[in-house]
Write a protein that holds these residues in place. Structure first.
Motif, mmCIF file in Angstrom:
data_model
loop_
_atom_site.group_PDB
_atom_site.id
_atom_site.type_symbol
_atom_site.label_atom_id
_atom_site.label_comp_id
_atom_site.label_asym_id
_atom_site.label_seq_id
_atom_site.Cartn_x
_atom_site.Cartn_y
_atom_site.Cartn_z
ATOM 1 N N ARG A 51 -31.526 12.209 8.815
ATOM 2 C CA ARG A 51 -30.684 11.247 8.110
ATOM 3 C C ARG A 51 -29.260 11.785 7.993
ATOM 4 O O ARG A 51 -28.284 11.076 8.206
ATOM 5 C CB ARG A 51 -31.259 10.934 6.734
ATOM 6 N N MET A 75 -34.519 -3.529 -0.862
ATOM 7 C CA MET A 75 -34.541 -2.232 -0.201
ATOM 8 C C MET A 75 -35.187 -1.126 -1.027
ATOM 9 O O MET A 75 -34.555 -0.105 -1.321
ATOM 10 C CB MET A 75 -33.117 -1.814 0.198
ATOM 11 N N MET A 116 -33.334 4.043 -5.708
ATOM 12 C CA MET A 116 -34.700 3.811 -5.247
ATOM 13 C C MET A 116 -34.968 2.332 -4.975
ATOM 14 O O MET A 116 -35.782 1.993 -4.130
ATOM 15 C CB MET A 116 -35.686 4.343 -6.280
ATOM 16 N N GLU A 127 -28.461 -4.267 7.603
ATOM 17 C CA GLU A 127 -29.720 -3.522 7.658
ATOM 18 C C GLU A 127 -30.624 -4.306 8.609
ATOM 19 O O GLU A 127 -31.066 -5.407 8.300
ATOM 20 C CB GLU A 127 -30.346 -3.409 6.274
ATOM 21 N N SER A 149 -36.730 2.216 -1.625
ATOM 22 C CA SER A 149 -36.537 3.396 -0.779
ATOM 23 C C SER A 149 -37.847 4.132 -0.559
ATOM 24 O O SER A 149 -38.722 4.157 -1.432
ATOM 25 C CB SER A 149 -35.516 4.331 -1.422
ATOM 26 N N SER A 150 -37.966 4.754 0.578
ATOM 27 C CA SER A 150 -39.102 5.628 0.838
ATOM 28 C C SER A 150 -39.033 6.835 -0.096
ATOM 29 O O SER A 150 -37.953 7.400 -0.344
ATOM 30 C CB SER A 150 -39.073 6.101 2.291
ATOM 31 N N MET A 167 -33.752 0.394 7.890
ATOM 32 C CA MET A 167 -34.374 0.703 6.595
ATOM 33 C C MET A 167 -35.720 1.394 6.764
ATOM 34 O O MET A 167 -36.348 1.316 7.816
ATOM 35 C CB MET A 167 -34.565 -0.593 5.798
ATOM 36 N N SER A 168 -36.158 2.041 5.682
ATOM 37 C CA SER A 168 -37.416 2.778 5.714
ATOM 38 C C SER A 168 -38.605 1.949 5.263
ATOM 39 O O SER A 168 -39.750 2.295 5.551
ATOM 40 C CB SER A 168 -37.308 4.026 4.825
ATOM 41 N N ASN A 188 -37.171 10.067 0.711
ATOM 42 C CA ASN A 188 -35.741 10.269 0.413
ATOM 43 C C ASN A 188 -35.495 10.605 -1.052
ATOM 44 O O ASN A 188 -34.345 10.671 -1.491
ATOM 45 C CB ASN A 188 -34.960 8.996 0.763
#
Length: 314
Positions: free
Chosen positions: A90, A293, A306, A196, A295-296, A135-136, A299
């Motif tokens: 990243r 979004m 988040m 994204e 977050s994974s 995106m994750s 991260n």
């Protein structure tokens, strides 16, 4: 972590650039018009944008009017890319999409800040900017327009993706999309969007990146739509929906967890538990609270956003 079906692009030729700065390509039509910039690889694991720029260069796309700059940004992070452990690539020292402010750029003391300063002359000159990301967790493409009406209207005029997210940015630092004139209020002639394109490793994210780049270039007037291959363009969205981000939930520590595996764009009633932050519940503050979004957890660090919470934009 999602499977990476999208292969790593070979950028041996593209990383040379034509400007004396690695990964920066610049073309001047010699005719009056906007300076349009398209950037990819702000994050080294978000490779769909690199595929889009590679496709443009291979097709010999040049501006009919104004200037065009294509930038492969964080090549050092990209060089570390591993589809089996993509978060490692990243960034090298810090998130390159949180450093676009005068104080951070002046320090010039990390890999990302040094690279940003090398790119800065073209960004400062640009009038229109499209920044390509992926995106994750969410497979649904999202256009992050910022809060300025000029960018929301541009996003809606492009015809896709279906969701436009009006967001104010990150507390952790300024994104490229909001640098300098791009972040100023009112209509100063600039336009900037952050798309994204979907999941990091999905083949469809490459298709979205190419489609959005083509639509953006045509809207800017740099090229005519007829100049671009018809197969680059995906069908228009049946309808577009604009959502306004009301707050971002940042991790206070590494003790953060979600109540379930949110995919993004879920609409929740007020009071629904979204997760826990340092043991305290994070709940939906209003009805029709849309998750943006998530977050994974790969991260997860203190201060990292988040999830964002949004409601329909009137």
């Amino acid at each position: 972590m999602h499977v990476f079906d999208l292969p790593k692009p070979d950028l041996c030729a593209e990383r040379a650039g034509n400007t004396g700065v690695d990964g920066v390509w610049h073309f001047d039509s010699g005719t009056a018009g906007r300076h349009v910039m398209v950037s990819a690889l702000i994050h080294g694991d978000e490779i769909c944008g690199a595929w889009a720029l590679k496709t443009l260069l291979a097709a010999g796309v040049r501006p009919r009017r104004g200037k065009l700059t294509l930038t492969f940004c964080n090549l050092a992070a990209f060089d570390r890319f591993d589809p089996h452990s993509n978060p490692v690539s990243r960034f090298v020292d810090e998130d390159m999409n949180r450093i676009w402010s005068a104080d951070k750029l002046a320090a010039n003391d990390t890999q990302e800040r040094r690279r940003a300063n090398a790119i800065l002359p073209w960004l400062q000159e640009a009038d229109w900017l499209l920044d390509l990301h992926s995106m994750s967790a969410s497979a649904e493409p999202l256009q992050l327009s910022g809060i300025e009406r000029r960018n929301i209207d541009l996003a809606l005029s492009l015809g896709r993706p279906a969701y436009i997210i009006a967001d104010a940015g990150h507390a952790a630092g300024v994104r490229m999309r909001d640098y300098g004139r791009f972040g100023e209020p009112g209509d100063n002639g600039t336009r900037s969007l952050l798309i994204e394109c979907g999941l990091h490793g999905a083949l469809s994210s490459r298709d979205v990146a190419i489609d959005q780049t083509a639509r953006f270039l045509a809207a800017s007037g740099a090229v005519d739509r007829a100049d671009l291959p018809a197969e680059w363009l995906l069908p228009d969205a049946p309808r577009q929906r604009a959502l306004r981000v009301t707050q971002a939930v940042a991790a206070r520590s590494t003790d953060f967890r979600f109540a379930q595996e949110w995919k993004g764009l879920e609409s929740l009633p007020a009071g629904t538990v979204i997760g826990w932050n340092d043991g305290e519940p994070v709940t939906a503050p209003y009805d029709d609270c849309v998750l943006i979004m998530p977050s994974s957890l790969a991260n997860l660090r203190p201060g990292v956003t988040m999830v964002r919470l949004a409601q329909p934009l009137a």
